[in-house]
Design an enzyme around this catalytic site. Structure first.
Site, PDB file in Angstrom:
ATOM      1  N   GLY A  23     -46.307 109.825 -41.882  1.00 19.81           N
ATOM      2  CA  GLY A  23     -47.452 109.314 -41.150  1.00 19.81           C
ATOM      3  C   GLY A  23     -47.038 108.197 -40.200  1.00 19.81           C
ATOM      4  N   GLU A  45     -44.659 102.931 -27.017  1.00 21.57           N
ATOM      5  CA  GLU A  45     -44.481 104.093 -26.140  1.00 21.57           C
ATOM      6  C   GLU A  45     -43.728 105.224 -26.853  1.00 21.57           C
ATOM      7  OE1 GLU A  45     -44.593 106.244 -22.389  1.00 21.57           O
ATOM      8  OE2 GLU A  45     -45.522 104.332 -22.878  1.00 21.57           O
ATOM      9  N   ARG A  46     -42.671 104.865 -27.595  1.00 20.76           N
ATOM     10  CA  ARG A  46     -41.896 105.891 -28.309  1.00 20.76           C
ATOM     11  C   ARG A  46     -42.748 106.572 -29.377  1.00 20.76           C
ATOM     12  NH1 ARG A  46     -38.324 104.573 -31.454  1.00 20.76           N
ATOM     13  NH2 ARG A  46     -36.805 106.246 -31.243  1.00 20.76           N
ATOM     14  N   ARG A  47     -43.532 105.792 -30.106  1.00 25.36           N
ATOM     15  CA  ARG A  47     -44.412 106.372 -31.128  1.00 25.36           C
ATOM     16  C   ARG A  47     -45.432 107.318 -30.489  1.00 25.36           C
ATOM     17  NH1 ARG A  47     -46.465 100.978 -33.216  1.00 25.36           N
ATOM     18  NH2 ARG A  47     -44.960 100.119 -31.731  1.00 25.36           N
ATOM     19  N   ASN A  79     -39.003  96.374 -25.620  1.00 27.06           N
ATOM     20  CA  ASN A  79     -37.976  97.229 -25.038  1.00 27.06           C
ATOM     21  C   ASN A  79     -36.576  96.634 -25.125  1.00 27.06           C
ATOM     22  OD1 ASN A  79     -39.575  99.449 -24.240  1.00 27.06           O
ATOM     23  ND2 ASN A  79     -40.339  98.312 -22.485  1.00 27.06           N
TER      24      ASN A  79
END
Length: 213
Positions: A23, A45-47, A79
């Site tokens: 999850g 952003e990656r998630r 970042n």
């Protein structure tokens, strides 16, 4: 706009697999834009991209109202402190904030929570020719070598890079010696160009003076 322009597909797929099994442990953070008609991702952003790979139609998010500078500072921290940060993206992120908010190198370092020397060294990379930057992004040119290239003009940067055409990458001390010799040659050429320019200026001025007589 996210500072990261390169997202490793394999890493995103690995993150997606983890989210599928365990999850989403931490919601992304967004801020409302233009009267909440749309939202800007400030952190995660990656998630978000990993959840897109899973085909999720929605994703848990924390909505926070914040200024452009506040959002920019949070994005910078998230970042810059990733292990896979692209050095060119990092340099452009620093330069962007200096131009947008008038931050000094020291202020950028404070917002990014890094040493000011790191900021200065990354900014040097923006002096490297555009066609060479992909080699820095991919790690084919070590950062120390790339920083040494920054003082050379584009022609001499290309000359120095010929050392990388072989199978063995030169040591940093060897590369520094080559760059030092190219810098000396570049400086001498610049001085000759300057002297030539002044000589031409004086000759032109002399011709004008003679015509006045």
């Amino acid at each position: 706009d996210n500072d990261r322009t390169v997202f490793n597909r394999a890493d995103l797929e690995a993150l997606a697999d983890s989210i599928r099994v365990h999850g989403l442990a931490q919601p992304i953070t967004v801020r409302p834009m233009d009267g909440a008609s749309w939202f800007q991702i400030v952190a995660g952003e990656r998630r978000f991209r990993a959840c897109q790979l899973l085909g999720w139609g929605s994703i848990p998010a924390i909505v926070r109202a914040m200024s452009e500078a506040e959002a920019s500072s949070i994005m910078l921290i998230e970042n810059v402190h990733r292990a896979d940060i692209d050095p060119i993206d990092e340099a452009q992120a620093y330069a962007k904030r200096m131009a947008q908010f008038g931050w000094t190198e020291r202020q950028v370092a404070e917002h990014a929570q890094v040493d000011v020397d790191r900021v200065r060294r990354r900014l040097k990379l923006l002096q490297v020719a555009e066609d060479i930057r992909p080699l820095i992004r991919s790690g084919q040119i070590p950062l120390g070598h790339a920083e040494l290239l920054a003082g050379l003009d584009q022609y001499r940067q290309s000359l120095a890079l010929r050392l990388f055409q072989g199978k063995t990458i030169p040591s940093q001390s060897q590369f520094r010696q080559v760059v030092s010799e190219l810098l000396a040659e570049q400086s001498q050429t610049s001085m000759l160009d300057l002297l030539s320019g002044w000589q031409e200026h004086l000759e032109t001025r002399g011709d004008k003076e003679r015509r006045k007589r």
